[in-house]
Design a protein around this motif. Sequence first.
Motif, PDB file in Angstrom:
ATOM      1  N   SER A 272     -88.198 -35.975 -81.702  1.00  0.00           N
ATOM      2  CA  SER A 272     -88.036 -36.215 -80.203  1.00  0.00           C
ATOM      3  C   SER A 272     -89.164 -35.388 -79.615  1.00  0.00           C
ATOM      4  N   LEU A 273     -90.058 -34.565 -80.495  1.00  0.00           N
ATOM      5  CA  LEU A 273     -91.224 -34.018 -79.851  1.00  0.00           C
ATOM      6  C   LEU A 273     -92.345 -34.929 -79.930  1.00  0.00           C
ATOM      7  N   GLY A 274     -92.105 -35.983 -80.411  1.00  0.00           N
ATOM      8  CA  GLY A 274     -93.403 -37.042 -80.637  1.00  0.00           C
ATOM      9  C   GLY A 274     -94.318 -36.836 -81.854  1.00  0.00           C
ATOM     10  N   ALA A 275     -95.404 -37.441 -81.947  1.00  0.00           N
ATOM     11  CA  ALA A 275     -96.278 -37.419 -83.051  1.00  0.00           C
ATOM     12  C   ALA A 275     -97.678 -36.987 -82.519  1.00  0.00           C
ATOM     13  N   SER A 276     -98.267 -36.722 -83.680  1.00  0.00           N
ATOM     14  CA  SER A 276     -99.931 -36.097 -83.724  1.00  0.00           C
ATOM     15  C   SER A 276    -100.830 -37.336 -84.444  1.00  0.00           C
TER      16      SER A 276
END
Length: 328
Positions: A272-276
């Motif tokens: 849920s914190l997204g991607a890099s």
Amino acid sequence: MKLASLKQGGRDGTLIVVSRDLTKAVVAEGIAHTLQQALEDWHNTAPRLNALSEDLNAGRAANAFALDMNALAAPLPRAFEFVDGSAYLPHVARVRKARGAEVPASFYTDPLMYQATSAGFLGPRDPVVVPSEAYGIDLEAEVVVVTDDVPMAVTPEEAAGHIQLIGLINDVSLRHLIPDELAKGFGFLQSKPRSGLSPVFVTPDELGDAWVDSKLHRPLVTHINGQWFGAPEAGVDMQFNFAQLVAHAAKTRPLSAGTIVGSGTVANEDTSLGASCFAEQRTVETLRDGKPSTPFMKFGDVVRIEMFDAAGHSIFGAIEQRMAPLVR
């Protein structure tokens, strides 16, 4: 203190000291012309640079000027070595799971690392130039550290004392070129072009309690075309800290002052914190939906990578790069 390099004075730029709020700077005149020179004599140059930093932040520095991010080269426009790890195993595990492979037990005790491109780094506002969109253009938002001279076979405890600067990197990958290169069994080459570095590098003391156990404990925030893409916690789910990564790189050879060591793509178990990177996002989509839905980057797309302190202030300044075609 915070250090950067101007796009003037030769291929390796001109070393400047930057204010804590990233608004002012002063040339490190009489101390070191370049950051590389400073690192090679760090024991002597660091105290003088720090004194200049204190004067700048107190408004006492002569010849201070307003900082223009567009005038900056990479802090190290070129480095003798750049070795990049893959310390965030949630990223590794998801990518392998998407292709039906398990994570080998050795990955939990022996860091993944490769010798990366170091002959030139892009400045924080330089475009990422690629011959073709068909190569699968991807960013990789990472944390990096810079060392002084590191002896061969140092322990992680010893290696921690050789980490002198911390920064961010957009480690550009050309995903569609990677499979054929890895299939040769000889590693990356054409699939790993030049990467972009953050406007400034900072000393560990500048990070306060965000730098603990040789890890940087802040979210790494990425936007694509102004839209939030991810903000995973850089201090969470990092299997190997930077001291361990430096020691791994120095196991059979000393590292030269100015060596850059990368963390690998920052990723957390909590998706849920997204991607890099887009590869991470596409892997999450594949595991969820059976196929990826997010395309790789196109010409004209803009990536912005930044990290903020607890008060919301930018620590390193932002990497902000536009994808651009090669013009012959």
